[in-house]
Structure formats: C-alpha cells, structure tokens
Enzyme design. Structure first.
Site, mmCIF file in Angstrom:
data_model
loop_
_atom_site.group_PDB
_atom_site.id
_atom_site.type_symbol
_atom_site.label_atom_id
_atom_site.label_comp_id
_atom_site.label_asym_id
_atom_site.label_seq_id
_atom_site.Cartn_x
_atom_site.Cartn_y
_atom_site.Cartn_z
ATOM 1 N N LYS A 1 0.862 -1.185 0.000
ATOM 2 C CA LYS A 1 0.000 0.000 0.000
ATOM 3 C C LYS A 1 0.895 1.231 0.000
ATOM 4 O O LYS A 1 1.234 1.793 1.049
ATOM 5 C CB LYS A 1 -0.921 -0.006 1.220
ATOM 6 C CG LYS A 1 -2.030 1.048 1.133
ATOM 7 C CD LYS A 1 -2.970 0.766 -0.024
ATOM 8 C CE LYS A 1 -4.108 1.766 -0.092
ATOM 9 N NZ LYS A 1 -4.995 1.515 -1.239
ATOM 10 N N SER B 1 -8.406 0.271 -4.905
ATOM 11 C CA SER B 1 -8.609 0.688 -3.524
ATOM 12 C C SER B 1 -10.089 1.004 -3.306
ATOM 13 O O SER B 1 -10.927 0.123 -3.437
ATOM 14 C CB SER B 1 -7.706 1.873 -3.186
ATOM 15 O OG SER B 1 -7.436 1.904 -1.805
#
Length: 594
Positions: free
Chosen positions: A211, A401
């Site tokens: 991430k 996401s």
C-alpha cells in the site's frame, strides 16, 4: 348601438329565435362593416409563410447527413467517462467523452451513408484502459471493410498514440514526424525531499507493505515492495502493448521486441520497418477520399452524434462513478479533478434501483479510491440494488482501492486488461507542520482536556498511544475490506489477504487472481447485463445515464458562475490541504505507465 340579431350562448350561433334548439340567447351588436385585407398585406403574409417554410426546410437539408460521407474523428487530449458535476474549468467541460467516440464508431460501421473513417490522433490524455477500449471499437469497424486510416500528424507520437493507431487498416505518418515507439516507462513521484526542505514531517501509516499511496510523501525512491509491484504492472502492460501491435501490424513478436529496444524512429525508418503504411500530408488524405467518393465530405463527431440512436425495447441504467471518492456531493477539485460524492452516486444507484423499467444496472468505475466511509456508502447501495436486479461493474482506466471497494459487491465484474485495480489496503496519517511554522516565524499555543484532543493537531506527531489507536482503526477497516472482497468474490479472507496487502494489479492479472470475472470493455459489460437480466442478446436496449447531464443552455448559464467561483475554489482547496486528514483513505499510489 342597434341590436337586430340574437346569439346562442351555448352554440355560438347568430340566428333567429326559433332557429336554434337552445333557448339561451343574447343580443349582439350589428357589425357596421368588415375591414378588408389589402393586397399588400396578403402578399406580406404569404411571403412570411413561404420564408418560414424555406428556413425550416433549409435547416433540415443542412442537418441531413450527405451520402458518401466520411466520419473524421479528432482524438486527443483528455477523454473522460462523464461530464463533471458542478463548477469546473472550461477544459473539463469540453473534454471528449469515451462513449461518444465509441457510439459514433459503432453507428458508422453499419451506416450505409458513411463510406470510411479517418482518426486524427493527437497526444492522448487518457489511460491505457480507455485507449484499449477505443482501440477495440476501431478493430470492430475494420470488419465493415470500409476504408479507415489512423493519421499521426503530431511532432512525436508516443506509445499510447501508436498503440491506438494500429487498430486501423492503414497507419499514416507525416513525412517529417518521428514515431516514438519505445519500451514502456513506469514513473512515480516522490516529494519527501521537498517536505524535508519545508520542515514538514509526514506522519503517515499504511496497511500493508504494497500500500504505497503514502510513499509519495514518505519516501524519496521506490521501496522494495513498491519496485516489485511497479515492475509487475509494467510487464503486464508491455505484454498487452506488444501483443496488440504485433497482431495488428502482422509483425513477428521477437522482431517487434527488438525494434522497440531501438526506438524511436524517423518517419522513413518507421515506414521501412512496417510500423506505418504511408508517409503523407493531410491534403493527401483528402485526395484519397475525393477519388473514392467524388468529393471530400467530412462529418465531425459532434455532427454525427445526432445520428446515434439510443432506443430499444428494454431500459438499462449506466451509473458513472468517476474520480476521488469523498463523502457528500460529486464535484470538481482543483487538484484531484473529478470528485465522486457518496451522496450523489448513492442517490443515482437508488433511482436506478427503484425504477421498475430499469432491468439491470452497469456501474462504470474510473476511480483511484478515497474515503473508506464514502466507499462503503456507495457499496451499500450496490448491494441493495443487486438484491433487486443485476449490477454489472465495468472498470475503466483505474478501479483500485476505494474504486475496488465500491465494485466488490457487483453481480459481475469486468475490467480492461490494462485497468489498474485491486490495491486492497488502508492509508492514514497527518502532516506535522511545526517545523514549517518555525521556519516562517509562526508560533502556536494550545490547551487540551484530554491527550487525544491533539490527535489531528498539525503541530506534533502522533504519540505512542495515539499511534496504537490509529493502527487499531486501520486494522478494522482492512478487516472490513478483505471480508467484503471475500463475500463478493466467494473467496476466503486468507486468500484475499494474500493478494491484498495494498497491491495493485492489472485487469489481466486480476482475472487470474479472481478479483474480476472477465476482461472486457463496456460493450461486453452491456452484453453481460443483458444476459443476467434475461434479455435476448439481439434485443436493442435504451441506456439511461447517471448523473444526468444538464441541457446546454443550463451549462452555458453556469459558466459565469463557475468562473466567479474559481478563486473561491482555489482558496477552499488550499485550506483543505492545510487541514489534517480526518478520514481513513483507501487510495491507490501515484503510478504512471507510458
């Protein structure tokens, strides 16, 4: 005034008393004389009527599409999924819509009045997903056997422009232009060095190692995980690029790989290596079709869209979900561009769900993510709609996401092979501006009633206890994210976590991992929606798009208001950036492949 006639109130007759069955009469005055229309007035009225008829006929003739016409498309700059909602710059309002281009190409393919297609390609402001979708429709047009030329008339046509051009039967290049076919480049921006100079500390955290959205602020170069992910995406995109060009241009794969290593090329070199079919100027394009059709009869996109029909026996809804996801209403941001407001998109999904005439919904997603709460609000409406009718997810350039969060509950998920998706992870934090304040000679003082009152304060880092609490909240969001993916994709949470950890995948990779059902464009998503709604494949359907676009006159009236609010918008954006982030973000990293 003398009265010698009687008029019936109910029948409007002037007659004798006994001549009408109705007994209600009123006396009316005798007309002393009628005004006669002069010959000049008659001529004027006749002339006016003839003029009006002539103008109407001329407009109809002007609007009529000529026979043996040529569709000429100017493709360049930004290509968007929808018009912006609310105030936005003129450039955003005038951007070309992807579905306008594809609808025009599809209609022209079967239109007997259109004898050919020319696509003038300028530098593209669209991602690989949109380019791939547009290219697929051009390849379908080739099946019509109508002549089609992709014309590269810019100084330097790069990889994306050339990839699109190879969809045409003929690729023409200006004799003095260069062809920038090279290997692909993956690039990410890092501003940590700038923040260090400004004495700003990014106190940011992420789940998990892939991430990398926060790396923009926390790093100066790729981390090991970031590099691994970028290389994987680059290889996947290169495979799509090389295989597509090799097939369209009938080039040997190994030979093409070698040629790409040595690019770019001068025009003559591009011709000798069979990258292009002809070196020509624009007037020579005219000449080819003049010889074929007798004259040059170009039809522009805006003109031809009047010929595109949107009718059918059944109705489907297309809900556009574009931009950074935030709570509230959709709009336009100076720095982020499109903003997907959870209230706006949720309301659009609700309207489509409650409309019994709508047999299925296509959620068209083009988003890098944003607020976790806003994403869940939209996902909830997808879930409610799916309980009543099919909801097919169609992914554009990016649906990662938060963009994947709003997609994971769909009945079926489709993505382009080059769509960037996945990125199942969480980012949160704040910027400590104490050093910047000191650098500028600013100072603050404060009072608190509890330790956590300073949680979002921009004058200090998180304390150890605050950091622990922040991570606890982030873990909860990640758990909800992975659980939602597991339920939507019929996978175990452990399997989702293995391919999650914030990692971005291309659509082709996501298909292999089970994150999407198929690789395919909007046309395939439309076919899937018809299948799930039990609509015959040959049945024409009418598409109702959300949000509904305002009429042209309303957009024109809003121009002055948008310009007047421009300065206010800039001020608001700067204030928003200066405030500490108070929402947990499910957002993709900065990543560009070109």
């Amino acid at each position: 005034m003398p009265m010698d006639r009687r008029e019936c109130w109910s029948h409007g007759r002037r007659t004798g008393i006994l001549a009408c069955p109705c007994l209600f009469f009123v006396q009316t005055p005798r007309r002393r004389g009628r005004t006669k229309m002069t010959r000049g007035k008659k001529r004027f009225l006749v002339g006016l009527v003839v003029l009006i008829i002539g103008v109407v006929a001329a407009i109809k003739i002007y609007r009529r599409l000529p026979s043996r016409a040529l569709l000429v498309l100017d493709v360049g700059g930004p290509i968007d999924e929808q018009r912006p909602v609310g105030g936005q710059p003129v450039a955003a309002r005038s951007a070309t819509l992807l579905h306008d281009l594809t609808d025009a190409i599809d209609t022209a393919r079967d239109d007997s009045r259109i004898t050919g297609l020319v696509v003038k390609i300028a530098p593209l402001g669209a991602g690989w997903g949109k380019v791939q979708e547009l290219r697929a429709h051009l390849l379908e047009f080739r099946k019509s056997k109508k002549p089609n030329i992709c014309y590269l008339g810019e100084d330097f046509s790069g990889n994306r422009e050339y990839y699109l051009a190879t969809a045409c039967d003929q690729v023409w290049l200006v004799p003095t232009a260069a062809l920038g076919v090279t290997g692909l480049l993956s690039q990410s921006l890092f501003v940590r060095g700038t923040l260090d100079r400004l004495k700003i500390y990014p106190d940011l955290y992420h789940i998990a190692e892939y991430k990398t959205a926060a790396n923009l602020f926390t790093e100066k170069r790729y981390t090991a995980a970031h590099r691994e992910m970028a290389e994987s995406l680059l290889r996947s995109a290169l495979e799509q690029y090389v295989s597509g060009v090799a097939q369209a241009r009938h080039l040997d794969r190994a030979q093409l790989d070698s040629l790409l290593q040595r690019g770019p090329y001068l025009a003559a070199e591009a011709l000798s290596h069979h990258f292009v079919d002809r070196l020509a100027y624009w007037d020579e394009v005219h000449k080819v079709f003049e010889e074929k059709n007798g004259e040059w009869r170009p039809v522009s996109l805006s003109r031809y869209l009047k010929e595109v029909k949107n009718d059918g026996a059944a109705k489907l809804a297309v809900v556009h979900a574009t931009g950074t996801i935030e709570t509230g209403n959709s709009g336009w941001s100076l720095f982020d561009g499109f903003v997907m407001g959870s209230d706006t998109v949720a309301a659009d999904l609700r309207r489509a769900r409650e409309d019994d005439d709508v047999k299925a919904i296509i959620l068209r997603v083009d988003s890098p993510g944003g607020s976790a709460v806003a994403s869940e609000i939209i996902r909830r409406e997808v879930d409610l709609a799916r309980a009543k009718k099919p909801v097919v997810i169609s992914m554009s350039d990016v649906a990662g996401s938060g963009g994947y969060w709003i997609s994971m509950s769909g009945s079926k998920i489709l993505a382009e092979p080059t769509t960037l998706t996945g990125s199942i992870g969480v980012v949160f934090g704040k910027f400590n501006l104490a050093g910047l304040y000191d650098l500028l000679g600013l100072s603050t003082d404060h009072l608190t009633t509890s330790e956590n009152a300073t949680l979002f304060w921009n004058q200090q880092n998180f304390s150890a206890a605050q950091r622990e609490q922040v991570l606890r909240f982030m873990q909860d969001i990640y758990a909800n994210f992975t659980k939602g993916v597991a339920e939507g994709r019929k996978m175990s949470v452990e399997a989702v976590d293995k391919i999650g950890k914030g990692r971005v995948w291309t659509g082709a990779q996501a298909r292999e991992l089970g994150l999407v059902d198929e690789v395919g464009d909007f046309s395939r998503a439309l076919a899937a929606a018809k299948e799930l709604a039990k609509i015959d494949a040959k049945t024409k359907v009418r598409l109702e798009r959300f949000p509904k676009e305002a009429p042209w006159w309303k957009r024109w009236l809003n121009q002055e208001e948008s310009q007047a609010n421009a300065l206010q918008g800039i001020t608001s954006e700067l204030r928003r950036l200066a405030r500490a982030p108070q929402s947990f973000q499910v957002r993709m990293p900065d990543l560009a492949i070109r």
